[in-house]
Scaffold this motif. Sequence first.
Motif, PDB file in Angstrom:
ATOM      1  N   SER A 134       0.836  -1.208   0.000  1.00 41.05           N
ATOM      2  CA  SER A 134       0.000   0.000   0.000  1.00 41.05           C
ATOM      3  C   SER A 134       0.861   1.244   0.000  1.00 41.05           C
ATOM      4  N   ASP A 135       0.218   2.379  -0.385  1.00 44.22           N
ATOM      5  CA  ASP A 135       0.802   3.692  -0.164  1.00 44.22           C
ATOM      6  C   ASP A 135      -0.161   4.471   0.732  1.00 44.22           C
ATOM      7  N   ASN A 136       0.022   5.749   0.852  1.00 41.74           N
ATOM      8  CA  ASN A 136      -0.800   6.514   1.784  1.00 41.74           C
ATOM      9  C   ASN A 136      -2.231   6.707   1.315  1.00 41.74           C
ATOM     10  N   THR A 137      -2.520   6.326   0.072  1.00 37.39           N
ATOM     11  CA  THR A 137      -3.895   6.472  -0.431  1.00 37.39           C
ATOM     12  C   THR A 137      -4.615   5.145  -0.592  1.00 37.39           C
ATOM     13  N   GLY A 138      -3.916   4.024  -0.400  1.00 33.98           N
ATOM     14  CA  GLY A 138      -4.581   2.741  -0.542  1.00 33.98           C
ATOM     15  C   GLY A 138      -3.680   1.687  -1.175  1.00 33.98           C
ATOM     16  N   PRO A 139      -4.265   0.594  -1.692  1.00 36.10           N
ATOM     17  CA  PRO A 139      -3.475  -0.501  -2.269  1.00 36.10           C
ATOM     18  C   PRO A 139      -2.679  -0.052  -3.491  1.00 36.10           C
ATOM     19  N   ALA A 140      -1.518  -0.666  -3.676  1.00 36.62           N
ATOM     20  CA  ALA A 140      -0.682  -0.385  -4.844  1.00 36.62           C
ATOM     21  C   ALA A 140      -1.280  -1.027  -6.088  1.00 36.62           C
TER      22      ALA A 140
ATOM     23  N   ASN B 206       9.459 -21.675   4.076  1.00 36.60           N
ATOM     24  CA  ASN B 206       8.203 -21.822   3.343  1.00 36.60           C
ATOM     25  C   ASN B 206       7.382 -20.556   3.535  1.00 36.60           C
ATOM     26  N   TRP B 207       7.214 -19.781   2.465  1.00 37.16           N
ATOM     27  CA  TRP B 207       6.525 -18.489   2.575  1.00 37.16           C
ATOM     28  C   TRP B 207       5.082 -18.648   3.047  1.00 37.16           C
ATOM     29  N   ARG B 208       4.507 -19.817   2.889  1.00 35.36           N
ATOM     30  CA  ARG B 208       3.095 -19.997   3.251  1.00 35.36           C
ATOM     31  C   ARG B 208       2.855 -19.877   4.752  1.00 35.36           C
ATOM     32  N   TYR B 209       3.915 -19.915   5.569  1.00 33.57           N
ATOM     33  CA  TYR B 209       3.773 -19.788   7.019  1.00 33.57           C
ATOM     34  C   TYR B 209       3.890 -18.337   7.494  1.00 33.57           C
ATOM     35  N   TYR B 210       4.067 -17.394   6.574  1.00 34.81           N
ATOM     36  CA  TYR B 210       4.378 -16.010   6.938  1.00 34.81           C
ATOM     37  C   TYR B 210       3.481 -15.048   6.180  1.00 34.81           C
ATOM     38  N   ASN B 211       3.409 -13.824   6.673  1.00 33.69           N
ATOM     39  CA  ASN B 211       2.736 -12.734   5.968  1.00 33.69           C
ATOM     40  C   ASN B 211       3.730 -11.591   5.781  1.00 33.69           C
ATOM     41  N   LEU B 212       3.502 -10.800   4.745  1.00 33.82           N
ATOM     42  CA  LEU B 212       4.349  -9.643   4.473  1.00 33.82           C
ATOM     43  C   LEU B 212       3.479  -8.424   4.245  1.00 33.82           C
ATOM     44  N   ASN B 213       3.872  -7.321   4.868  1.00 38.91           N
ATOM     45  CA  ASN B 213       3.220  -6.037   4.621  1.00 38.91           C
ATOM     46  C   ASN B 213       4.262  -5.028   4.165  1.00 38.91           C
ATOM     47  N   VAL B 214       3.985  -4.383   3.036  1.00 39.60           N
ATOM     48  CA  VAL B 214       4.884  -3.349   2.496  1.00 39.60           C
ATOM     49  C   VAL B 214       4.099  -2.052   2.424  1.00 39.60           C
ATOM     50  N   HIS B 215       4.610  -1.020   3.064  1.00 41.78           N
ATOM     51  CA  HIS B 215       3.955   0.300   2.991  1.00 41.78           C
ATOM     52  C   HIS B 215       4.936   1.314   2.420  1.00 41.78           C
ATOM     53  N   ILE B 216       4.553   1.914   1.284  1.00 36.05           N
ATOM     54  CA  ILE B 216       5.361   2.920   0.606  1.00 36.05           C
ATOM     55  C   ILE B 216       4.830   4.281   1.018  1.00 36.05           C
TER      56      ILE B 216
ATOM     57  N   GLY C 181      -0.221   8.874  -3.667  1.00 34.85           N
ATOM     58  CA  GLY C 181      -0.321   8.833  -5.117  1.00 34.85           C
ATOM     59  C   GLY C 181      -0.292   7.408  -5.616  1.00 34.85           C
ATOM     60  N   GLN C 182      -0.486   7.249  -6.915  1.00 33.79           N
ATOM     61  CA  GLN C 182      -0.529   5.932  -7.531  1.00 33.79           C
ATOM     62  C   GLN C 182       0.878   5.375  -7.705  1.00 33.79           C
ATOM     63  N   ILE C 183       1.080   4.172  -7.188  1.00 31.05           N
ATOM     64  CA  ILE C 183       2.361   3.479  -7.337  1.00 31.05           C
ATOM     65  C   ILE C 183       2.158   2.320  -8.288  1.00 31.05           C
ATOM     66  N   SER C 184       2.998   2.237  -9.306  1.00 30.78           N
ATOM     67  CA  SER C 184       2.920   1.104 -10.223  1.00 30.78           C
ATOM     68  C   SER C 184       4.303   0.795 -10.757  1.00 30.78           C
ATOM     69  N   GLY C 185       4.480  -0.409 -11.272  1.00 32.61           N
ATOM     70  CA  GLY C 185       5.768  -0.828 -11.802  1.00 32.61           C
ATOM     71  C   GLY C 185       6.531  -1.678 -10.802  1.00 32.61           C
TER      72      GLY C 185
END
Length: 634
Positions: free
Chosen positions: A69-75, A97-107, A111-115
């Motif tokens: 997410s960024d400050n306006t919502g999901p990326a 094994n990634w299935r045992y974990y969660n990841l949160n990324v906040h930029i 504004g709109q983040i893409s790429g």
Amino acid sequence: MSKGLAFLLASLIIIASLAATSPSVARAQQASWSRSTWILLPAVEGTSGVVTNTTITLSYPGSGQVTVSDNTGPAQPSTLYSMETAFMVAMTYAGLNWRYYNLNVHINVSGQISGPSGSFGVMLAVYTLATGLNDTYLHRFAITGAVSPSGLSGPIGGLPYKCEAASSNGLGIVYPVGNLETGIASCNDTDQVPVAGIVDALVKVLHSYRFNVTLSVEPLPMFNAVMENVATGFINESTSLLHGVNLFDEPQPLQGEVEGYINASEQDIGLAEKFLKTLSYAAASYAFTAYINALAANYTVWAYRAYQSGEGLSQFFSSQSSAITSEAESLIAQAVAYTNSSNGLAYDELAATAFARLADSIYYAGYASSISQEVNVSGAYLPAYYLGVAKARIQSAIGWLIAANATRGTGPLISPQFVASTASSVGAFTDTAIRYANSLISYYVQEFESVGDIADAQVLQSMENDLSFLVSEGDHMLSQGYYLAAIGVYEDALTNALNVIFIETQSFSNPAVISAYARELEMEYSLLGSALSMRGLSSSLDASYMSYATTLMPSDPQDAIYIMESAVVDELVWYIGAVGYSGGEPQAVSTSQSGPSLGATLALVLAAMAVGAMAVAAISLRSYKNYIRSVSRP
């Protein structure tokens, strides 16, 4: 302690870090926890660069969920799926094994983040959180790069602006070695660090000790004997086809293309004969490309004959494509019953490869039919080439099935549960990689359409359809319990996705760039292969891929890189299966850090994290076209 013993111990420690912890022991040791760090990602706003603070939080227990997410919502999807891939790659290389974990990324921007260009930095951050490496070094740099499913750092756009932003904020910059020429020409940052991938970054960014692990796996005599026979068969078939080509009255442009196919076929026959008794897989690969070109020459002539007789070109190619597709589907139906049991590691790997080739046959047959709708008679040579690939793939699949049968019972026996677990884990990984690739295609399609380039937009759209077909075919095989078939098709999808995600730039003509990516792929292959060998799962097939790439490197370095990627993808597939089967979770260490608010108050509308989007879209299209014109593995 002697230097030799110290080196051996260091190598064993590195390889052991890839070994998964027993899930029953790990779960008994752990409570829930959450770890956070921050990194600085450079981006472009208009014609200037900015640096954004990004917070990454890894938590346990979880279900493999990734939120961005960024400050306006999901990326946007291209950013989300690239960071999902970054998460999976980092956890896999950490032996978890990634299935045992969660990841949160906040930029931390509005504004709109893409790429995808923030994904390599996120991968490094997740890796430090998962392994316990100190993340202090990450904070000295703005980090940019598009992560690939194998852990490479792929070229990005807008590097001059990103360099400027990093330098003005007192930071060094980490960027893909594929941008090396533009980096040197336009990056004034005194602390610039070009990297090829995760292994390179461990040394150059995280200051791990430089190491060298070389994997050597003995070839299987039965496999070599079959590949020698396959090579001989392709040589004979190619020679027969070349003798049958009639260049009597084709128009000059078409005749020139046919002559080009004939010359290429004859050249590859010579190379196949050269390596026949020394590197049988390399010989089979050269003979395979000779067969493709011989078929392409004949399909071009046959298409012209059909055109002369009043049959439409698209009708000719459609009927030929349908016949090849039916043949491939029939062979798949027969092979799933024949191969749906484990008869040893070598058998399983070779049988899975046969299914990958059959999926490729259907893929290219459809592609030939599709592009034939857009060409006139002077362009008939192009769909003819892809039709040749599709037909040759069927013959190569038969060779792989023969090789599988010849190695039945060779090597360790793998439990059916392991094969099923591998198919399931690789399916999840592939689904994410394909979503990543397709989101980039959609991203590039919009760029082409925005400037009225509809033709290239349509080509890109067909790429998305092709990739979606492969993953849906793999999902179907998985749902039917045809696990070896599913593994093979997923592997083929991953290889094709790599050539959308990891794009070539003009710098790929630079020997330094090719050399850097080749070294990275050699290290990734050796590390993954060594970890598999510690489990008794070493692969002689991938060693054959790497040997073949060595023979290609002097004359065709870009194709050699593709072959090396294939070897790494195959190692990755089975290692993902091993981690998914045995679990793999770390001991709990709770840490949390918060970073500076660089750029936090800016109200930014970012067009892309990998700006220069139009240029990157054009490069991606050219890279994909180069790839599908250089299919050189049987």
